[in-house]
Design an enzyme around this catalytic site. Structure first.
Site, PDB file in Angstrom:
ATOM      1  N   HIS A  56      21.091 -22.011  57.461  1.00 46.61           N
ATOM      2  CA  HIS A  56      20.699 -21.462  58.668  1.00 46.61           C
ATOM      3  C   HIS A  56      21.137 -19.953  58.595  1.00 46.61           C
ATOM      4  O   HIS A  56      21.300 -19.245  59.460  1.00 46.61           O
ATOM      5  CB  HIS A  56      22.083 -22.078  59.698  1.00 46.61           C
ATOM      6  N   ASP A 107      18.231 -18.376  56.721  1.00 48.48           N
ATOM      7  CA  ASP A 107      16.764 -17.894  56.340  1.00 48.48           C
ATOM      8  C   ASP A 107      16.280 -17.197  57.551  1.00 48.48           C
ATOM      9  O   ASP A 107      15.667 -16.173  57.658  1.00 48.48           O
ATOM     10  CB  ASP A 107      15.912 -18.956  56.006  1.00 48.48           C
ATOM     11  N   LEU A 159      15.643 -32.828  54.283  1.00 45.19           N
ATOM     12  CA  LEU A 159      14.913 -32.749  52.823  1.00 45.19           C
ATOM     13  C   LEU A 159      13.319 -32.092  52.925  1.00 45.19           C
ATOM     14  O   LEU A 159      12.781 -32.145  52.006  1.00 45.19           O
ATOM     15  CB  LEU A 159      14.849 -33.924  51.916  1.00 45.19           C
ATOM     16  N   SER A 160      13.088 -31.641  54.317  1.00 44.97           N
ATOM     17  CA  SER A 160      11.740 -31.009  54.428  1.00 44.97           C
ATOM     18  C   SER A 160      10.565 -31.666  54.381  1.00 44.97           C
ATOM     19  O   SER A 160       9.510 -31.364  53.430  1.00 44.97           O
ATOM     20  CB  SER A 160      11.607 -29.579  53.424  1.00 44.97           C
ATOM     21  N   ASP A 180      12.080 -23.782  53.614  1.00 46.38           N
ATOM     22  CA  ASP A 180      11.525 -25.167  53.389  1.00 46.38           C
ATOM     23  C   ASP A 180      10.051 -24.965  52.472  1.00 46.38           C
ATOM     24  O   ASP A 180       9.940 -25.522  51.411  1.00 46.38           O
ATOM     25  CB  ASP A 180      11.318 -26.033  54.345  1.00 46.38           C
ATOM     26  N   TYR A 217      18.127 -26.548  67.302  1.00 51.39           N
ATOM     27  CA  TYR A 217      17.946 -25.621  66.289  1.00 51.39           C
ATOM     28  C   TYR A 217      17.432 -24.110  66.993  1.00 51.39           C
ATOM     29  O   TYR A 217      18.004 -22.994  66.464  1.00 51.39           O
ATOM     30  CB  TYR A 217      16.720 -25.993  65.455  1.00 51.39           C
TER      31      TYR A 217
HETATM   32  C1  GLA Z   1      15.503 -26.492  58.513  1.00 46.90           C
HETATM   33  C2  GLA Z   1      14.498 -25.107  58.797  1.00 46.90           C
HETATM   34  C3  GLA Z   1      14.876 -24.082  57.792  1.00 46.90           C
HETATM   35  C4  GLA Z   1      16.162 -23.498  57.783  1.00 46.90           C
HETATM   36  C5  GLA Z   1      17.253 -24.837  57.576  1.00 46.90           C
HETATM   37  C6  GLA Z   1      18.739 -24.521  57.739  1.00 46.90           C
HETATM   38  O1  GLA Z   1      15.328 -27.026  57.472  1.00 46.90           O
HETATM   39  O2  GLA Z   1      13.219 -25.471  58.489  1.00 46.90           O
HETATM   40  O3  GLA Z   1      13.847 -22.794  57.835  1.00 46.90           O
HETATM   41  O4  GLA Z   1      16.637 -22.666  58.897  1.00 46.90           O
HETATM   42  O5  GLA Z   1      16.719 -25.811  58.579  1.00 46.90           O
HETATM   43  O6  GLA Z   1      19.069 -23.621  57.008  1.00 46.90           O
END
Ligand code: GLA
Length: 395
Positions: free
Chosen positions: A39, A41, A135-136, A182, A231
């Protein structure tokens, strides 16, 4: 080996059955796990992710029609769209695009905005990045289609530019206000390396992961929804903190510019919740400042402690953990060979990341699975991952 031959075989077969020929190309784009810098970026901080060996795969061929047809083979669903139907998020028959299709369609939208060709294609895709697990999986879908459109469009963009356009797709088309981490990790991954990104300057470097440590991912199998608004609330709290702190520190542009000492001095001027959120960010950026030197000196012990501190901060200050993540982390930290454990990604469920002595990793994974299941009743999925290369064409 980071290529999943079974998925490739499945999407290739589906492609041949549907379109009557073999696909011309296969693209692969990995998910990511973040070791430190959570959290931060979207606060211009530093992140330390690695691309993992789970990925989205797309089998595709260009077509001369003007309609792109996509099959999500995991969902057994098909959509067709073209650039004119994209802004309204509809298909050629005017029905709405299902949510899963917003990711590839968003990439088409972002590329069209850049005046880059999005030649029509037939495509089948599948992924083994678990969805909603931190995990994106979304970034991996976006980046896989970025590679596909680059290939059929005949243009090339540097990986970081591709990541920025995928982020734009997610922010402005899908409607999730994520940072750059991500898409960056999926685009720029380097095998056996962690990636250290400065989210302000976008300068980055790769740092080798010592071969005596393993990255173990532990999925609580509790699912979150990133779009649920929590978020965005965290982002808003950070922005509010900057506005309030600017009264005392007019030169700051983001929480990146606030030192821990200044923050301690000024924290009482912030509303309590805003102060907790901002403290996490300021202290987490300070932790990431130490990370590079620790990794270079091989001080995995101390690096692991920073991961543990990060979890406490995410749990108590940023409040993005959940009981199951806390159980998973507590058990992990008590096991032999564990250097550090914490939730990874946005939080509210999903996965933890664990840094574990390589020779203890198998036993660690077994004990963690048993302990978690007997305490929560949920069956977790725990696996040792390898840092992999970023999005690429694999044929
Ligand atoms: C998600 C968002 C990222 C980042 C993380 C937390 O994965 O897509 O950009 O903010 O949460 O670090």
């Amino acid at each position: 080996m980071s290529i999943n031959t079974e998925i490739i075989e499945n999407i290739t077969n589906t492609f041949s059955q549907t379109f009557g020929e073999k696909p011309a190309h296969i693209a692969r784009a990995p998910g990511r796990v973040n070791l430190l810098g959570e959290h931060v970026d979207y606060n211009d901080g530093f992140v330390l992710p690695a691309a993992i060996d789970r990925a989205t795969y797309v089998a595709f061929s260009p077509t001369d029609s003007d309609q792109t047809t996509l099959i999500a083979s995991d969902l057994n669903q098909q959509v067709s769209f073209s650039p004119p139907t994209i802004p309204s998020k509809t298909q050629l028959d005017s029905s709405p695009l299902p949510e899963w299709a917003h990711y590839p369609a968003g990439v088409m939208w972002a590329l069209t905005e850049e005046k880059l060709s999005t030649r029509a294609m037939n495509a089948v895709y599948a992924s083994n990045v678990p969805r909603g697990s931190g995990l994106s999986s979304s970034a991996s879908v976006e980046m896989a289609f970025m590679i596909a459109w680059q290939t059929v469009g005949g243009w090339t963009l540097p990986a970081l530019q591709q990541a920025l356009l995928s982020q734009k797709a997610e922010n402005q088309y899908v409607g999730v206000n994520c940072g750059i981490m991500d898409q960056f990790a999926s685009a720029c991954g380097v095998e056996n390396h962690l990636l250290l990104l400065d989210c302000r300057s976008l300068e980055w470097r790769s740092i080798p992961l010592p071969d005596y440590v393993a990255i173990v991912i532990a999925d609580t199998n509790v699912r979150r929804k990133l779009t649920s608004g929590e978020y965005n609330k965290r982002r808003a709290a950070c922005e509010q903190a900057v506005q309030l702190l600017q009264k005392e520190l007019p030169i700051i542009k983001s929480l990146r510019d606030v030192s821990v000492d200044d923050f301690n001095r000024l924290a009482e001027k912030l509303p309590e919740e805003v102060s907790k959120r901002a403290r996490h960010v300021v202290e987490e950026i300070e932790r990431t400042n130490q990370a590079e030197a620790l990794l270079e000196a091989g001080n995995i012990q101390r690096f692991g402690e920073l991961m543990n501190e990060c979890h406490i901060s995410l749990r108590d200050l940023y409040e993005v953990s959940c009981p199951e993540l806390d159980v998973m982390v507590r058990i992990a930290q008590s096991l032999d060979g564990c250097y550090g454990a914490r939730l990874t990604g946005a939080g509210f469920g999903g996965c933890t990341v664990n840094l574990v002595a390589q020779e203890k990793a198998e036993g660690f994974a077994r004990s963690l699975a048993q302990g978690y299941q007997s305490e929560t009743g949920f069956q977790p999925e725990i696996y040792i991952t390898h840092a992999s290369n970023g999005a690429e064409l694999i044929d």
